[in-house]
Design a protein around this motif. Structure first.
Motif, PDB file in Angstrom:
ATOM      1  N   TYR A  82     -19.276  -4.869 -18.116  1.00  0.00           N
ATOM      2  CA  TYR A  82     -19.620  -3.707 -17.424  1.00  0.00           C
ATOM      3  C   TYR A  82     -18.638  -2.600 -17.519  1.00  0.00           C
ATOM      4  O   TYR A  82     -17.628  -2.877 -17.128  1.00  0.00           O
ATOM      5  N   GLU A  83     -18.552  -1.383 -18.185  1.00  0.00           N
ATOM      6  CA  GLU A  83     -17.608  -0.466 -18.417  1.00  0.00           C
ATOM      7  C   GLU A  83     -16.574  -1.243 -18.976  1.00  0.00           C
ATOM      8  O   GLU A  83     -15.270  -1.004 -18.494  1.00  0.00           O
ATOM      9  N   GLU A  85     -15.487  -4.304 -18.675  1.00  0.00           N
ATOM     10  CA  GLU A  85     -14.751  -5.438 -17.894  1.00  0.00           C
ATOM     11  C   GLU A  85     -15.989  -6.678 -17.824  1.00  0.00           C
ATOM     12  O   GLU A  85     -17.090  -6.488 -17.820  1.00  0.00           O
ATOM     13  N   ARG A  86     -15.352  -7.901 -17.465  1.00  0.00           N
ATOM     14  CA  ARG A  86     -16.316  -8.747 -17.189  1.00  0.00           C
ATOM     15  C   ARG A  86     -16.899  -8.490 -15.823  1.00  0.00           C
ATOM     16  O   ARG A  86     -15.902  -8.266 -15.022  1.00  0.00           O
ATOM     17  N   CYS A  87     -17.965  -9.001 -15.399  1.00  0.00           N
ATOM     18  CA  CYS A  87     -18.529  -8.412 -13.997  1.00  0.00           C
ATOM     19  C   CYS A  87     -19.650  -9.488 -13.611  1.00  0.00           C
ATOM     20  O   CYS A  87     -20.220  -9.905 -14.611  1.00  0.00           O
ATOM     21  N   ALA A  88     -19.369  -9.982 -12.453  1.00  0.00           N
ATOM     22  CA  ALA A  88     -20.255 -11.215 -11.801  1.00  0.00           C
ATOM     23  C   ALA A  88     -21.328 -10.075 -11.190  1.00  0.00           C
ATOM     24  O   ALA A  88     -21.105  -9.244 -10.112  1.00  0.00           O
ATOM     25  N   VAL A  89     -22.541 -10.447 -11.458  1.00  0.00           N
ATOM     26  CA  VAL A  89     -23.788 -10.067 -10.756  1.00  0.00           C
ATOM     27  C   VAL A  89     -24.199 -10.887  -9.701  1.00  0.00           C
ATOM     28  O   VAL A  89     -24.809 -12.060 -10.167  1.00  0.00           O
ATOM     29  N   LEU A  90     -24.464 -10.639  -8.560  1.00  0.00           N
ATOM     30  CA  LEU A  90     -24.890 -11.704  -7.282  1.00  0.00           C
ATOM     31  C   LEU A  90     -25.957 -10.903  -6.558  1.00  0.00           C
ATOM     32  O   LEU A  90     -25.981  -9.795  -6.491  1.00  0.00           O
ATOM     33  N   GLU A  91     -26.662 -11.538  -5.776  1.00  0.00           N
ATOM     34  CA  GLU A  91     -27.602 -10.953  -4.943  1.00  0.00           C
ATOM     35  C   GLU A  91     -27.994 -11.719  -3.838  1.00  0.00           C
ATOM     36  O   GLU A  91     -27.891 -13.137  -4.052  1.00  0.00           O
ATOM     37  N   ALA A  92     -27.952 -11.025  -2.757  1.00  0.00           N
ATOM     38  CA  ALA A  92     -28.208 -11.790  -1.413  1.00  0.00           C
ATOM     39  C   ALA A  92     -29.762 -12.657  -1.345  1.00  0.00           C
ATOM     40  O   ALA A  92     -29.696 -13.823  -1.008  1.00  0.00           O
ATOM     41  N   ALA A  93     -30.785 -12.184  -2.276  1.00  0.00           N
ATOM     42  CA  ALA A  93     -31.977 -12.717  -2.189  1.00  0.00           C
ATOM     43  C   ALA A  93     -32.035 -14.015  -2.875  1.00  0.00           C
ATOM     44  O   ALA A  93     -32.764 -15.002  -2.570  1.00  0.00           O
ATOM     45  N   SER A  94     -31.229 -14.423  -3.915  1.00  0.00           N
ATOM     46  CA  SER A  94     -31.028 -15.571  -4.527  1.00  0.00           C
ATOM     47  C   SER A  94     -30.272 -16.781  -3.610  1.00  0.00           C
ATOM     48  O   SER A  94     -30.119 -17.939  -3.994  1.00  0.00           O
ATOM     49  N   LEU A  95     -29.316 -16.300  -2.839  1.00  0.00           N
ATOM     50  CA  LEU A  95     -28.484 -17.109  -2.015  1.00  0.00           C
ATOM     51  C   LEU A  95     -29.080 -17.462  -0.477  1.00  0.00           C
ATOM     52  O   LEU A  95     -28.836 -18.518  -0.074  1.00  0.00           O
ATOM     53  N   PHE A  96     -29.459 -16.311  -0.005  1.00  0.00           N
ATOM     54  CA  PHE A  96     -30.244 -16.515   1.554  1.00  0.00           C
ATOM     55  C   PHE A  96     -31.219 -15.695   1.821  1.00  0.00           C
ATOM     56  O   PHE A  96     -31.450 -14.892   2.663  1.00  0.00           O
ATOM     57  N   GLY A  97     -32.344 -15.546   0.773  1.00  0.00           N
ATOM     58  CA  GLY A  97     -33.286 -14.799   0.612  1.00  0.00           C
ATOM     59  C   GLY A  97     -34.231 -15.099   1.598  1.00  0.00           C
ATOM     60  O   GLY A  97     -34.512 -16.460   2.132  1.00  0.00           O
ATOM     61  N   LEU A  98     -35.059 -14.262   2.232  1.00  0.00           N
ATOM     62  CA  LEU A  98     -36.042 -14.731   3.297  1.00  0.00           C
ATOM     63  C   LEU A  98     -37.239 -15.779   2.826  1.00  0.00           C
ATOM     64  O   LEU A  98     -37.485 -16.446   3.714  1.00  0.00           O
ATOM     65  N   PRO A  99     -37.511 -15.510   1.533  1.00  0.00           N
ATOM     66  CA  PRO A  99     -38.488 -16.606   1.083  1.00  0.00           C
ATOM     67  C   PRO A  99     -38.024 -18.147   0.991  1.00  0.00           C
ATOM     68  O   PRO A  99     -38.623 -19.148   1.022  1.00  0.00           O
ATOM     69  N   PHE A 131     -17.501  -7.163  -9.323  1.00  0.00           N
ATOM     70  CA  PHE A 131     -18.678  -7.595  -8.841  1.00  0.00           C
ATOM     71  C   PHE A 131     -19.703  -6.554  -8.556  1.00  0.00           C
ATOM     72  O   PHE A 131     -19.428  -5.367  -8.091  1.00  0.00           O
ATOM     73  N   ILE A 132     -21.064  -6.749  -8.970  1.00  0.00           N
ATOM     74  CA  ILE A 132     -22.153  -6.094  -8.587  1.00  0.00           C
ATOM     75  C   ILE A 132     -22.930  -6.835  -7.552  1.00  0.00           C
ATOM     76  O   ILE A 132     -23.305  -8.204  -8.158  1.00  0.00           O
ATOM     77  N   ILE A 133     -23.525  -6.527  -6.472  1.00  0.00           N
ATOM     78  CA  ILE A 133     -23.788  -7.380  -5.243  1.00  0.00           C
ATOM     79  C   ILE A 133     -25.223  -6.667  -4.823  1.00  0.00           C
ATOM     80  O   ILE A 133     -25.033  -5.623  -4.170  1.00  0.00           O
ATOM     81  N   GLY A 134     -26.340  -7.238  -5.239  1.00  0.00           N
ATOM     82  CA  GLY A 134     -27.563  -6.841  -4.414  1.00  0.00           C
ATOM     83  C   GLY A 134     -27.818  -7.206  -3.151  1.00  0.00           C
ATOM     84  O   GLY A 134     -27.742  -8.674  -2.843  1.00  0.00           O
ATOM     85  N   LEU A 135     -28.359  -6.210  -2.152  1.00  0.00           N
ATOM     86  CA  LEU A 135     -28.305  -6.721  -0.851  1.00  0.00           C
ATOM     87  C   LEU A 135     -29.581  -7.065  -0.342  1.00  0.00           C
ATOM     88  O   LEU A 135     -29.969  -7.156   0.854  1.00  0.00           O
ATOM     89  N   GLY A 136     -30.687  -6.585  -1.179  1.00  0.00           N
ATOM     90  CA  GLY A 136     -31.841  -6.549  -0.491  1.00  0.00           C
ATOM     91  C   GLY A 136     -32.646  -7.901  -0.393  1.00  0.00           C
ATOM     92  O   GLY A 136     -32.158  -8.976  -0.905  1.00  0.00           O
ATOM     93  N   GLY A 137     -33.412  -8.250   0.568  1.00  0.00           N
ATOM     94  CA  GLY A 137     -34.296  -9.347   0.781  1.00  0.00           C
ATOM     95  C   GLY A 137     -33.533 -10.489   1.377  1.00  0.00           C
ATOM     96  O   GLY A 137     -34.061 -11.678   1.505  1.00  0.00           O
ATOM     97  N   SER A 138     -32.534 -10.214   2.380  1.00  0.00           N
ATOM     98  CA  SER A 138     -31.705 -11.480   2.800  1.00  0.00           C
ATOM     99  C   SER A 138     -32.709 -11.959   4.132  1.00  0.00           C
ATOM    100  O   SER A 138     -33.338 -11.156   4.814  1.00  0.00           O
ATOM    101  N   ALA A 139     -32.327 -12.965   4.476  1.00  0.00           N
ATOM    102  CA  ALA A 139     -32.775 -13.522   5.802  1.00  0.00           C
ATOM    103  C   ALA A 139     -31.763 -13.509   7.017  1.00  0.00           C
ATOM    104  O   ALA A 139     -32.193 -14.069   8.102  1.00  0.00           O
ATOM    105  N   THR A 140     -30.818 -12.805   6.846  1.00  0.00           N
ATOM    106  CA  THR A 140     -29.669 -13.031   7.661  1.00  0.00           C
ATOM    107  C   THR A 140     -29.469 -11.684   8.566  1.00  0.00           C
ATOM    108  O   THR A 140     -29.801 -10.538   8.157  1.00  0.00           O
ATOM    109  N   GLU A 274     -29.888   1.504 -14.005  1.00  0.00           N
ATOM    110  CA  GLU A 274     -29.689   2.662 -14.934  1.00  0.00           C
ATOM    111  C   GLU A 274     -28.512   2.535 -15.723  1.00  0.00           C
ATOM    112  O   GLU A 274     -28.588   2.760 -16.825  1.00  0.00           O
ATOM    113  N   GLU A 275     -27.317   2.336 -14.983  1.00  0.00           N
ATOM    114  CA  GLU A 275     -26.260   2.581 -15.803  1.00  0.00           C
ATOM    115  C   GLU A 275     -25.770   1.352 -16.586  1.00  0.00           C
ATOM    116  O   GLU A 275     -25.255   1.447 -17.861  1.00  0.00           O
TER     117      GLU A 275
END
Length: 376
Positions: A82-83, A85-99, A131-140, A274-275
């Motif tokens: 990403y631009e 650089e090496r970049c890690a993409v994480l998301e709340a939904a896959s770590l502590f998502g509501l489902p 890091f890119i961190i997606g925040l949607g869908g958490s259970a917290t 988009e980017e």
């Protein structure tokens, strides 16, 4: 004729990639000469990792992390360039998502964001500093203390006992010690991908707006809000800065608030996709743009992926179609932004039936739209 397909997932039913494939088949049924380009979209919630990795030719790395209830879970993050650089993409939904939490166990007093800290540390060990961190869908609804605790920040109650990082720990918090924060964090850049702009506190904040869907009762809401307010006061006293009113601080139960204190920058989740995908240039090449999501309503205007797509299409002078699982309260506000808004469900049906027929209903709706376009 060229189509760009850029839908979000139909949450709980179809992934964004599956939606793209169904739309592609439906269009080609009526317009066999059409050229189809597809970008599975996400706005920071479920599917963000897959969308960004797919559009960036990245890869997925698996790891073990703390789950929403404190027990270990198997999860993953993305690795991309990403631009430059090496970049890690994480998301709340896959770590502590509501489902990930069974309906009867949903209780924001007993969930934690600690898994995100585990994932960040694992990526740090592999040399990632962006890091890119997606925040949607958490259970917290823990204000991000679980995340910070996993990264070495210590939280103490009045008796000097260290707190683990559950939502209920906020009510006991008296002191914060930042000296143990992983020193590598200082050289990191965090892009916070969020589809909401709620502040931390108040009637439009993390607790009152999103707490009920995470299992909070009316009594819990009052307790959590009071505890979150006290936490914000302790954080302000400790750091000397007040970030509670920052748009997006209330995302993921206050996780945005914690990431802001790590120097994070909040941007609309759809903009990140988009980017990383070259979306603007691909819209320019299209004759029609097709997007959608599980349910489109007045909230779609508040940064959801389909509205972001509509604005980009409008700027490029391209007509956009919205094809969503349903059209909810306030959907009429969307009409000025699309050439047409369609619901895939066209008959009275129960939830089980809607879920069962989701693929066929989507196929039929897009096929009908393609048939109309072919006659223009």
């Amino acid at each position: 004729m060229q189509f760009l397909l850029a839908p979000d997932s139909y949450k709980g039913t179809l992934t964004a990639a599956q939606v793209c494939e169904i739309m592609r088949r439906a269009i080609l049924t009526k317009l066999p000469e059409a050229v189809i380009d597809a970008i599975p979209m996400a706005d920071g919630g479920e599917g963000t990792i897959e969308a960004i990795v797919a559009s960036s030719n990245g890869k997925v790395i698996e790891l073990d992390a703390t789950g929403p209830l404190g027990a270990p879970v198997r999860s993953r993050y993305g690795a991309i360039q990403y631009e430059g650089e090496r970049c890690a993409v994480l998301e709340a939904a896959s770590l502590f998502g509501l489902p990930m939490v069974e309906q009867e166990k949903r209780n924001p007093l007993r969930t934690t964001s600690r898994g995100l800290g585990d994932a960040i540390r694992a990526a740090l060990d592999l040399g990632f500093r962006r890091f890119i961190i997606g925040l949607g869908g958490s259970a917290t609804n823990d204000g991000g203390i679980g995340l910070l605790a996993a990264l070495g920040v210590r939280f103490y109650n009045g008796g000097g006992e260290e707190l683990y990082g559950f939502g209920e720990d906020l009510s006991e918090l008296e002191r914060i010690d930042w000296t143990g924060l992983d020193e590598r964090i200082g050289s990191c850049a965090f892009t916070i991908a969020s589809d909401v702009d709620n502040p931390l506190l108040g009637r439009q904040g993390a607790t009152y707006v999103y707490g009920p869907q995470k299992g909070a009762t009316a009594a819990m809401l009052e307790r959590l809000e009071a505890a979150m307010s006290a936490y914000a006061d302790v954080m302000k006293k400790t750091t000397g800065i007040d970030l509670g009113g920052t748009p997006g601080a209330g995302a993921a139960g206050g996780l945005g608030f914690a990431l802001l204190h790590l120097g994070g920058r909040i941007v609309p989740g759809a903009r990140v996709v988009e980017e990383t995908s070259g979306l603007k240039a691909r819209i320019e090449r299209a004759d029609w743009v097709v997007t959608g999501e599980g349910c489109s309503d007045g909230q779609t205007l508040r940064g959801k992926a389909p509205f972001h797509i509509a604005r980009l299409a409008e700027a490029a002078g391209k007509p956009a179609l919205l094809v969503s699982g349903s059209l909810g309260r306030g959907w009429e506000q969307l009409l000025p932004h699309y050439a047409g808004c369609f619901s895939t469900v066209t008959y009275p049906a129960g939830l089980d039936e809607v879920l069962r027929d989701a693929e066929q209903n989507l196929y039929t709706a897009v096929r009908n739209a393609a048939s109309l376009i072919g006659r223009l």
